[in-house]
Scaffold this motif. Structure first.
Motif, PDB file in Angstrom:
ATOM      1  N   ASN A  97     -18.909 -62.722 -20.761  1.00 20.69           N
ATOM      2  CA  ASN A  97     -17.990 -61.596 -20.880  1.00 20.69           C
ATOM      3  C   ASN A  97     -18.157 -60.957 -22.255  1.00 20.69           C
ATOM      4  OD1 ASN A  97     -15.480 -60.098 -21.400  1.00 20.69           O
ATOM      5  ND2 ASN A  97     -14.722 -61.075 -19.546  1.00 20.69           N
ATOM      6  N   PRO A  98     -18.377 -59.641 -22.313  1.00 16.86           N
ATOM      7  CA  PRO A  98     -18.612 -58.978 -23.596  1.00 16.86           C
ATOM      8  C   PRO A  98     -17.473 -59.141 -24.605  1.00 16.86           C
ATOM      9  CG  PRO A  98     -19.246 -57.536 -21.796  1.00 16.86           C
ATOM     10  CD  PRO A  98     -18.528 -58.710 -21.187  1.00 16.86           C
ATOM     11  N   ARG A  99     -16.266 -59.413 -24.126  1.00 18.15           N
ATOM     12  CA  ARG A  99     -15.134 -59.606 -25.031  1.00 18.15           C
ATOM     13  C   ARG A  99     -14.922 -61.056 -25.426  1.00 18.15           C
ATOM     14  NH1 ARG A  99     -10.540 -55.640 -22.499  1.00 18.15           N
ATOM     15  NH2 ARG A  99     -11.492 -53.654 -23.091  1.00 18.15           N
ATOM     16  N   GLY A 100     -15.792 -61.932 -24.957  1.00 19.62           N
ATOM     17  CA  GLY A 100     -15.673 -63.334 -25.318  1.00 19.62           C
ATOM     18  C   GLY A 100     -14.864 -64.128 -24.315  1.00 19.62           C
ATOM     19  N   ARG A 101     -14.387 -65.273 -24.763  1.00 19.16           N
ATOM     20  CA  ARG A 101     -13.680 -66.189 -23.881  1.00 19.16           C
ATOM     21  C   ARG A 101     -12.369 -65.595 -23.365  1.00 19.16           C
ATOM     22  NH1 ARG A 101     -14.361 -71.989 -27.083  1.00 19.16           N
ATOM     23  NH2 ARG A 101     -16.500 -72.443 -26.377  1.00 19.16           N
ATOM     24  N   THR A 102     -12.091 -65.896 -22.109  1.00 22.47           N
ATOM     25  CA  THR A 102     -10.883 -65.372 -21.457  1.00 22.47           C
ATOM     26  C   THR A 102      -9.859 -66.455 -21.141  1.00 22.47           C
ATOM     27  OG1 THR A 102     -11.802 -65.660 -19.238  1.00 22.47           O
ATOM     28  CG2 THR A 102     -12.265 -63.554 -20.353  1.00 22.47           C
ATOM     29  N   GLY A 103     -10.285 -67.715 -21.242  1.00 20.19           N
ATOM     30  CA  GLY A 103      -9.427 -68.803 -20.810  1.00 20.19           C
ATOM     31  C   GLY A 103      -9.546 -69.074 -19.319  1.00 20.19           C
ATOM     32  N   ARG A 104     -10.475 -68.361 -18.660  1.00 15.98           N
ATOM     33  CA  ARG A 104     -10.672 -68.511 -17.216  1.00 15.98           C
ATOM     34  C   ARG A 104     -12.164 -68.611 -16.914  1.00 15.98           C
ATOM     35  NH1 ARG A 104      -6.949 -64.457 -18.009  1.00 15.98           N
ATOM     36  NH2 ARG A 104      -8.530 -62.836 -17.753  1.00 15.98           N
ATOM     37  N   ILE A 105     -12.507 -69.427 -15.964  1.00 15.06           N
ATOM     38  CA  ILE A 105     -13.888 -69.529 -15.486  1.00 15.06           C
ATOM     39  C   ILE A 105     -13.883 -69.328 -13.977  1.00 15.06           C
ATOM     40  CG2 ILE A 105     -14.695 -71.030 -17.338  1.00 15.06           C
ATOM     41  CD1 ILE A 105     -14.357 -73.401 -15.406  1.00 15.06           C
ATOM     42  N   GLY A 106     -15.085 -69.334 -13.387  1.00 10.43           N
ATOM     43  CA  GLY A 106     -15.179 -69.107 -11.956  1.00 10.43           C
ATOM     44  C   GLY A 106     -15.285 -67.628 -11.650  1.00 10.43           C
ATOM     45  N   ARG A 107     -15.113 -67.292 -10.364  1.00 10.68           N
ATOM     46  CA  ARG A 107     -15.275 -65.894  -9.932  1.00 10.68           C
ATOM     47  C   ARG A 107     -14.213 -65.539  -8.911  1.00 10.68           C
ATOM     48  NH1 ARG A 107     -18.981 -63.356  -5.703  1.00 10.68           N
ATOM     49  NH2 ARG A 107     -19.716 -65.459  -5.254  1.00 10.68           N
TER      50      ARG A 107
ATOM     51  N   ASN B 134     -10.572 -61.062 -14.278  1.00 10.76           N
ATOM     52  CA  ASN B 134     -11.676 -61.318 -15.200  1.00 10.76           C
ATOM     53  C   ASN B 134     -11.766 -62.794 -15.586  1.00 10.76           C
ATOM     54  OD1 ASN B 134     -12.186 -58.597 -15.216  1.00 10.76           O
ATOM     55  ND2 ASN B 134     -11.542 -58.251 -17.332  1.00 10.76           N
ATOM     56  N   SER B 135     -12.999 -63.260 -15.774  1.00 12.15           N
ATOM     57  CA  SER B 135     -13.234 -64.610 -16.273  1.00 12.15           C
ATOM     58  C   SER B 135     -14.352 -64.543 -17.312  1.00 12.15           C
ATOM     59  CB  SER B 135     -13.628 -65.557 -15.130  1.00 12.15           C
ATOM     60  OG  SER B 135     -14.945 -65.282 -14.680  1.00 12.15           O
ATOM     61  N   ASP B 136     -14.747 -65.707 -17.817  1.00 18.51           N
ATOM     62  CA  ASP B 136     -15.826 -65.749 -18.802  1.00 18.51           C
ATOM     63  C   ASP B 136     -17.138 -65.226 -18.239  1.00 18.51           C
ATOM     64  OD1 ASP B 136     -13.972 -66.926 -20.446  1.00 18.51           O
ATOM     65  OD2 ASP B 136     -14.953 -68.888 -20.552  1.00 18.51           O
ATOM     66  N   ASN B 137     -17.326 -65.325 -16.921  1.00 21.25           N
ATOM     67  CA  ASN B 137     -18.620 -64.998 -16.327  1.00 21.25           C
ATOM     68  C   ASN B 137     -18.583 -63.934 -15.242  1.00 21.25           C
ATOM     69  OD1 ASN B 137     -18.752 -68.395 -16.691  1.00 21.25           O
ATOM     70  ND2 ASN B 137     -20.195 -67.144 -17.834  1.00 21.25           N
ATOM     71  N   ALA B 138     -17.431 -63.297 -15.041  1.00 21.13           N
ATOM     72  CA  ALA B 138     -17.300 -62.192 -14.079  1.00 21.13           C
ATOM     73  C   ALA B 138     -16.161 -61.301 -14.550  1.00 21.13           C
ATOM     74  CB  ALA B 138     -17.021 -62.722 -12.678  1.00 21.13           C
ATOM     75  N   TRP B 139     -16.408 -59.979 -14.581  1.00 19.47           N
ATOM     76  CA  TRP B 139     -15.422 -59.063 -15.142  1.00 19.47           C
ATOM     77  C   TRP B 139     -15.590 -57.663 -14.556  1.00 19.47           C
ATOM     78  CZ3 TRP B 139     -19.452 -61.409 -17.637  1.00 19.47           C
ATOM     79  CH2 TRP B 139     -20.510 -60.572 -18.030  1.00 19.47           C
ATOM     80  N   VAL B 140     -14.601 -56.804 -14.828  1.00 24.42           N
ATOM     81  CA  VAL B 140     -14.592 -55.443 -14.296  1.00 24.42           C
ATOM     82  C   VAL B 140     -14.854 -54.437 -15.416  1.00 24.42           C
ATOM     83  CG1 VAL B 140     -13.218 -53.645 -13.169  1.00 24.42           C
ATOM     84  CG2 VAL B 140     -12.963 -56.043 -12.472  1.00 24.42           C
ATOM     85  N   CYS B 141     -15.780 -53.518 -15.181  1.00 21.85           N
ATOM     86  CA  CYS B 141     -16.022 -52.378 -16.062  1.00 21.85           C
ATOM     87  C   CYS B 141     -15.834 -51.109 -15.236  1.00 21.85           C
ATOM     88  CB  CYS B 141     -17.424 -52.406 -16.652  1.00 21.85           C
ATOM     89  SG  CYS B 141     -17.661 -53.698 -17.890  1.00 21.85           S
ATOM     90  N   SER B 142     -15.133 -50.135 -15.799  1.00 23.82           N
ATOM     91  CA  SER B 142     -14.764 -48.951 -15.023  1.00 23.82           C
ATOM     92  C   SER B 142     -15.277 -47.651 -15.639  1.00 23.82           C
ATOM     93  CB  SER B 142     -13.231 -48.876 -14.915  1.00 23.82           C
ATOM     94  OG  SER B 142     -12.835 -47.654 -14.340  1.00 23.82           O
TER      95      SER B 142
END
Length: 230
Positions: free
Chosen positions: A60-70, A153-161
């Motif tokens: 994730n470009p913003r770094g850790r989210t505290g969440r993993i998975g998808r 959003n997670s560490d390895n999957a996220w939304v860009c708009s």
């Protein structure tokens, strides 16, 4: 330094065992990022640049989210389109929002870009599907591309708009459909005015869309100022 203990947010239908039996229409079949083999292409097409870690997994470009998975369709970047529709000017300006059926909050009537689809087409399609309004003949102002603070959003999957501003002279009839429980025109002279109106109605504005709405207001203030209406 405290140990990093993120929470896995993967829903049951995206667990490896479930994907082996059935892949939902909205999701890719890859059980983990290691099962994705086109990271070069995805990185080249990304709205917001991202890197891969030592395992070859997207970060994730913003770094850790505290969440993993998808809990999204794809690993890495998931592209969305958010049409910001306003009508009128100044004190009479109104903003079209929907009530999302997943989080029951007021949000921009947008959604995910389909495979092979471009953002401009997705903007028109999502607006038509969720509100019944067809603005195919209008040329919007593209406000920008952003990593959205989506609840999935997670560490390895996220939304860009890709967010775009549509400006109408007056409000038009909106009918909620698809992922929308309601479609409403709200006062939009400022974010404070919008917040007050939504709160007075017993509803909540989706926090992730606040930066997009703030950018739209800045553009409108500049446009109206140059037009002599301020």
């Amino acid at each position: 330094m405290s140990e990093y203990t993120p929470v896995d947010i993967t829903p049951p239908e995206l667990h490896p065992s479930a994907l082996a039996r059935h892949v939902p229409a909205w999701a890719e079949a890859a059980a983990t990022p290691a099962d994705v083999h086109d990271w070069d292409r995805r990185q080249a097409a990304a709205l917001v640049p991202f890197q891969l870690d030592h395992r070859g997994w997207p970060m994730n470009p913003r770094g850790r989210t505290g969440r993993i998975g998808r809990n999204l369709g794809k690993w890495g970047e998931n592209q969305a389109a958010d049409p910001i529709v306003v009508a009128g000017t100044g004190d009479q300006r109104r903003l079209l929002l929907i009530t999302r059926d997943d989080i029951h909050q007021e949000a921009i009537p947008g959604g995910m870009v389909d495979p092979g689809e471009k953002a401009p087409a997705a903007l028109v399609r999502e607006l038509r599907e969720e509100t019944g309004i067809d603005l195919a003949g209008h040329r919007p102002v593209i406000l920008g591309t952003d990593l959205v603070d989506d609840w999935r959003n997670s560490d390895n999957a996220w939304v860009c708009s890709t967010s775009a501003l549509y400006m109408l002279p007056v409000t038009v009839t909106a009918i909620a459909a698809d992922d929308a429980l309601d479609a409403t025109w709200w006062p939009f002279g400022s974010l404070d005015e919008l917040d007050a109106a939504i709160t007075a109605a017993g509803r909540t504005l989706y926090t992730a869309h606040r930066p997009l709405l703030h950018r739209a207001l800045a553009h409108l203030a500049d446009a109206e100022g140059h037009g002599g209406s301020r």
